[in-house]
Scaffold this motif. Structure first.
Motif, PDB file in Angstrom:
ATOM      1  N   GLY A 146       0.840  -1.191   0.000  1.00 40.10           N
ATOM      2  CA  GLY A 146       0.000   0.000   0.000  1.00 40.10           C
ATOM      3  C   GLY A 146       0.871   1.236   0.000  1.00 40.10           C
ATOM      4  O   GLY A 146       1.974   1.231  -0.522  1.00 40.10           O
ATOM      5  N   ALA A 147       0.374   2.291   0.611  1.00 46.14           N
ATOM      6  CA  ALA A 147       1.132   3.533   0.665  1.00 46.14           C
ATOM      7  C   ALA A 147       2.215   3.457   1.730  1.00 46.14           C
ATOM      8  O   ALA A 147       2.004   2.931   2.818  1.00 46.14           O
ATOM      9  N   VAL A 148       3.392   3.989   1.407  1.00 46.01           N
ATOM     10  CA  VAL A 148       4.465   4.171   2.384  1.00 46.01           C
ATOM     11  C   VAL A 148       4.603   5.666   2.631  1.00 46.01           C
ATOM     12  O   VAL A 148       4.887   6.432   1.703  1.00 46.01           O
ATOM     13  N   ALA A 149       4.377   6.080   3.874  1.00 43.18           N
ATOM     14  CA  ALA A 149       4.494   7.489   4.247  1.00 43.18           C
ATOM     15  C   ALA A 149       5.726   7.658   5.122  1.00 43.18           C
ATOM     16  O   ALA A 149       5.773   7.136   6.240  1.00 43.18           O
ATOM     17  N   GLY A 174       2.156  -9.771  -2.926  1.00 44.11           N
ATOM     18  CA  GLY A 174       0.902 -10.091  -2.272  1.00 44.11           C
ATOM     19  C   GLY A 174      -0.261  -9.531  -3.067  1.00 44.11           C
ATOM     20  O   GLY A 174      -0.154  -9.276  -4.261  1.00 44.11           O
ATOM     21  N   THR A 175      -1.349  -9.298  -2.394  1.00 43.54           N
ATOM     22  CA  THR A 175      -2.571  -8.863  -3.074  1.00 43.54           C
ATOM     23  C   THR A 175      -2.936  -7.424  -2.751  1.00 43.54           C
ATOM     24  O   THR A 175      -4.050  -6.998  -2.984  1.00 43.54           O
ATOM     25  N   GLY A 176      -2.023  -6.674  -2.210  1.00 41.18           N
ATOM     26  CA  GLY A 176      -2.331  -5.314  -1.804  1.00 41.18           C
ATOM     27  C   GLY A 176      -2.427  -4.357  -2.973  1.00 41.18           C
ATOM     28  O   GLY A 176      -2.206  -4.708  -4.135  1.00 41.18           O
ATOM     29  N   ALA A 177      -2.762  -3.098  -2.669  1.00 44.76           N
ATOM     30  CA  ALA A 177      -2.883  -2.064  -3.678  1.00 44.76           C
ATOM     31  C   ALA A 177      -1.507  -1.654  -4.177  1.00 44.76           C
ATOM     32  O   ALA A 177      -0.480  -2.054  -3.637  1.00 44.76           O
ATOM     33  N   ALA A 178      -1.494  -0.846  -5.227  1.00 47.22           N
ATOM     34  CA  ALA A 178      -0.236  -0.363  -5.781  1.00 47.22           C
ATOM     35  C   ALA A 178       0.544   0.419  -4.736  1.00 47.22           C
ATOM     36  O   ALA A 178      -0.016   1.196  -3.968  1.00 47.22           O
ATOM     37  N   LEU A 179       1.846   0.202  -4.701  1.00 45.76           N
ATOM     38  CA  LEU A 179       2.713   0.865  -3.734  1.00 45.76           C
ATOM     39  C   LEU A 179       3.015   2.286  -4.180  1.00 45.76           C
ATOM     40  O   LEU A 179       3.425   2.525  -5.312  1.00 45.76           O
ATOM     41  N   SER A 180       2.800   3.246  -3.274  1.00 47.47           N
ATOM     42  CA  SER A 180       3.230   4.618  -3.485  1.00 47.47           C
ATOM     43  C   SER A 180       4.155   5.009  -2.339  1.00 47.47           C
ATOM     44  O   SER A 180       4.121   4.412  -1.267  1.00 47.47           O
ATOM     45  N   SER A 190       5.096   1.112  -7.673  1.00 47.74           N
ATOM     46  CA  SER A 190       4.183   0.941  -8.793  1.00 47.74           C
ATOM     47  C   SER A 190       3.211   2.107  -8.882  1.00 47.74           C
ATOM     48  O   SER A 190       2.394   2.169  -9.804  1.00 47.74           O
ATOM     49  N   GLY A 191       3.290   3.032  -7.930  1.00 43.92           N
ATOM     50  CA  GLY A 191       2.478   4.241  -7.924  1.00 43.92           C
ATOM     51  C   GLY A 191       3.360   5.469  -7.956  1.00 43.92           C
ATOM     52  O   GLY A 191       4.509   5.419  -8.397  1.00 43.92           O
ATOM     53  N   ASN A 192       2.836   6.583  -7.469  1.00 42.72           N
ATOM     54  CA  ASN A 192       3.608   7.825  -7.462  1.00 42.72           C
ATOM     55  C   ASN A 192       4.690   7.788  -6.391  1.00 42.72           C
ATOM     56  O   ASN A 192       4.533   7.176  -5.337  1.00 42.72           O
ATOM     57  N   LEU A 205      15.580   5.891  -8.155  1.00 37.76           N
ATOM     58  CA  LEU A 205      14.183   6.231  -7.894  1.00 37.76           C
ATOM     59  C   LEU A 205      13.373   5.814  -9.118  1.00 37.76           C
ATOM     60  O   LEU A 205      13.524   6.403 -10.188  1.00 37.76           O
ATOM     61  N   VAL A 206      12.517   4.805  -8.955  1.00 34.74           N
ATOM     62  CA  VAL A 206      11.803   4.236 -10.097  1.00 34.74           C
ATOM     63  C   VAL A 206      10.329   4.095  -9.768  1.00 34.74           C
ATOM     64  O   VAL A 206       9.961   3.527  -8.739  1.00 34.74           O
ATOM     65  N   SER A 207       9.472   4.588 -10.660  1.00 33.69           N
ATOM     66  CA  SER A 207       8.036   4.323 -10.600  1.00 33.69           C
ATOM     67  C   SER A 207       7.628   3.630 -11.887  1.00 33.69           C
ATOM     68  O   SER A 207       7.767   4.195 -12.972  1.00 33.69           O
ATOM     69  N   THR A 208       7.127   2.409 -11.757  1.00 35.07           N
ATOM     70  CA  THR A 208       6.722   1.658 -12.940  1.00 35.07           C
ATOM     71  C   THR A 208       5.309   1.997 -13.389  1.00 35.07           C
ATOM     72  O   THR A 208       4.886   1.557 -14.461  1.00 35.07           O
ATOM     73  N   GLY A 209       4.574   2.787 -12.596  1.00 37.47           N
ATOM     74  CA  GLY A 209       3.197   3.084 -12.957  1.00 37.47           C
ATOM     75  C   GLY A 209       2.730   4.463 -12.583  1.00 37.47           C
ATOM     76  O   GLY A 209       1.525   4.738 -12.589  1.00 37.47           O
ATOM     77  N   GLY A 210       3.652   5.368 -12.223  1.00 39.90           N
ATOM     78  CA  GLY A 210       3.250   6.692 -11.782  1.00 39.90           C
ATOM     79  C   GLY A 210       4.331   7.719 -12.034  1.00 39.90           C
ATOM     80  O   GLY A 210       5.214   7.538 -12.875  1.00 39.90           O
ATOM     81  N   THR A 211       4.279   8.803 -11.280  1.00 41.26           N
ATOM     82  CA  THR A 211       5.226   9.898 -11.429  1.00 41.26           C
ATOM     83  C   THR A 211       6.344   9.785 -10.401  1.00 41.26           C
ATOM     84  O   THR A 211       6.209   9.117  -9.376  1.00 41.26           O
ATOM     85  N   VAL A 212       7.449  10.472 -10.684  1.00 40.46           N
ATOM     86  CA  VAL A 212       8.549  10.602  -9.731  1.00 40.46           C
ATOM     87  C   VAL A 212       8.850  12.084  -9.568  1.00 40.46           C
ATOM     88  O   VAL A 212       9.018  12.803 -10.566  1.00 40.46           O
ATOM     89  N   GLY A 213       8.925  12.546  -8.325  1.00 41.25           N
ATOM     90  CA  GLY A 213       9.257  13.940  -8.065  1.00 41.25           C
ATOM     91  C   GLY A 213      10.261  14.065  -6.944  1.00 41.25           C
ATOM     92  O   GLY A 213      10.135  13.395  -5.915  1.00 41.25           O
ATOM     93  N   THR A 214      11.293  14.876  -7.145  1.00 47.39           N
ATOM     94  CA  THR A 214      12.278  15.124  -6.093  1.00 47.39           C
ATOM     95  C   THR A 214      12.120  16.566  -5.628  1.00 47.39           C
ATOM     96  O   THR A 214      12.338  17.498  -6.398  1.00 47.39           O
TER      97      THR A 214
END
Length: 316
Positions: free
Chosen positions: A141-144, A163-169, A190-192, A217-226
């Motif tokens: 899921g989300a990592v904050a 696993g079966t969780g949502a896309a990782l951001s 896999s997310g932003n 820093l890699v996003s396979t399905g979203g944006t990357v911002g520094t």
């Protein structure tokens, strides 16, 4: 060293010591495997550890919240690698398998800490190791990241937990800097993905300078911002006729827009006497559109700098 596992289908209370050190081999691992867990100093959700009883009532499909005291975790990290792995059974309702760090965690050893979450993973307090052990965060899921991570040569990794969780951001809040003193930083989502300042610069030494750690820093399905600077410079040499440390390579790859909001430095470290300067680390930035802020200078010394806009616009 061997492997030790302590699991609880609902709740888990760990209070003890585990030592997996091997005098002539590699240190083993302690696995703590609850459903939901908070790592902190004060348990506000459960009095089990204080009273020896569990006051909660359970309903079908509702997992309990476990609590791990920071001093227990820190003590374990002195004598073993530690994995805290939350799980979400097939019958559990949504939102199970969370992991939260609510109080600062600090240790000093070559042992590493791995935090795995089937759902959200929240770092709400600083995590630091004065030894060479690293920190790994795996989530479905989300990592904050809401507080700083400071390592003394260990690596920092964030990735999806199979696993079966949502896309990782992954999102780093203001002040949530990452510093590894030469260790690598590898964040793949896999997310932003958004970061604040990242420092993998190698330190100076009495001999050759320490190499800077790589940053990926890699996003396979979203944006990357520094939103903060990336410093992967090599360390300066010390002593007589010594070489400077090499700069670490920096790679930023987005499936969507890649936004570089602050500077990137991968220059090699300075030598002494007849020594040679460290080689710069290559910089590669790519995405479906790349935007580099006007003040975001990129300095790779004598190394290549590549910017590829993919199918989108390129703005530098």
């Amino acid at each position: 060293g061997g492997s030790v596992e302590v699991s609880g289908h609902d709740s888990l209370a760990f209070k003890g010591s585990v030592d997996t050190r091997a005098p002539a081999g590699q240190t083993g691992t302690l696995l703590l495997d609850p459903t939901n867990i908070t790592i902190g100093t004060t348990n506000t959700t459960d009095t089990m550890l204080a009273t020896g009883t569990d006051p909660k009532t359970y309903s079908d499909g509702v997992a309990s919240n476990s609590f791990l005291k920071v001093d227990e975790l820190q003590g374990a990290l002195n004598t073993t690698n530690v994995i805290v792995n939350t799980t979400s059974a097939a019958g559990d309702p949504g939102g199970m398998g969370t992991l939260t760090v609510s109080s600062a965690v600090a240790w000093n050893s070559a042992n590493s800490l791995t935090l795995k979450s089937d759902s959200t993973l929240t770092i709400g307090a600083t995590i630091g190791n004065a030894g060479t052990g690293g920190l790994d965060l795996f989530s479905n899921g989300a990592v904050a990241l809401n507080a700083a991570v400071t390592l003394a040569g260990g690596s920092f990794k964030v990735a999806n937990y199979a696993g079966t969780g949502a896309a990782l951001s992954f999102a780093a809040a203001a002040g949530a800097t990452i510093s590894t003193a030469g260790g690598s930083v590898d964040i793949k989502t896999s997310g932003n993905l958004s970061t604040r300042a990242i420092t993998t610069a190698g330190g100076s030494s009495s001999g050759d300078g320490v190499a800077g750690g790589t940053v990926s820093l890699v996003s396979t399905g979203g944006t990357v911002g520094t939103a903060g600077a990336i410093d992967a410079t090599g360390g300066a040499a010390g002593g007589t006729n010594k070489n400077g440390g090499a700069g670490g390579a920096v790679t930023i790859t987005a499936n969507g827009l890649a936004t570089v909001g602050a500077g990137i430095t991968t220059r090699g470290g300075a030598p002494t006497g007849t020594g040679t300067s460290g080689a710069g680390g290559a910089v590669a930035i790519g995405g479906n559109g790349v935007t580099v802020a006007a003040a975001a200078a990129v300095d790779a010394g004598n190394a290549a700098i590549g910017v590829a806009a993919g199918a989108g616009a390129l703005q530098i």
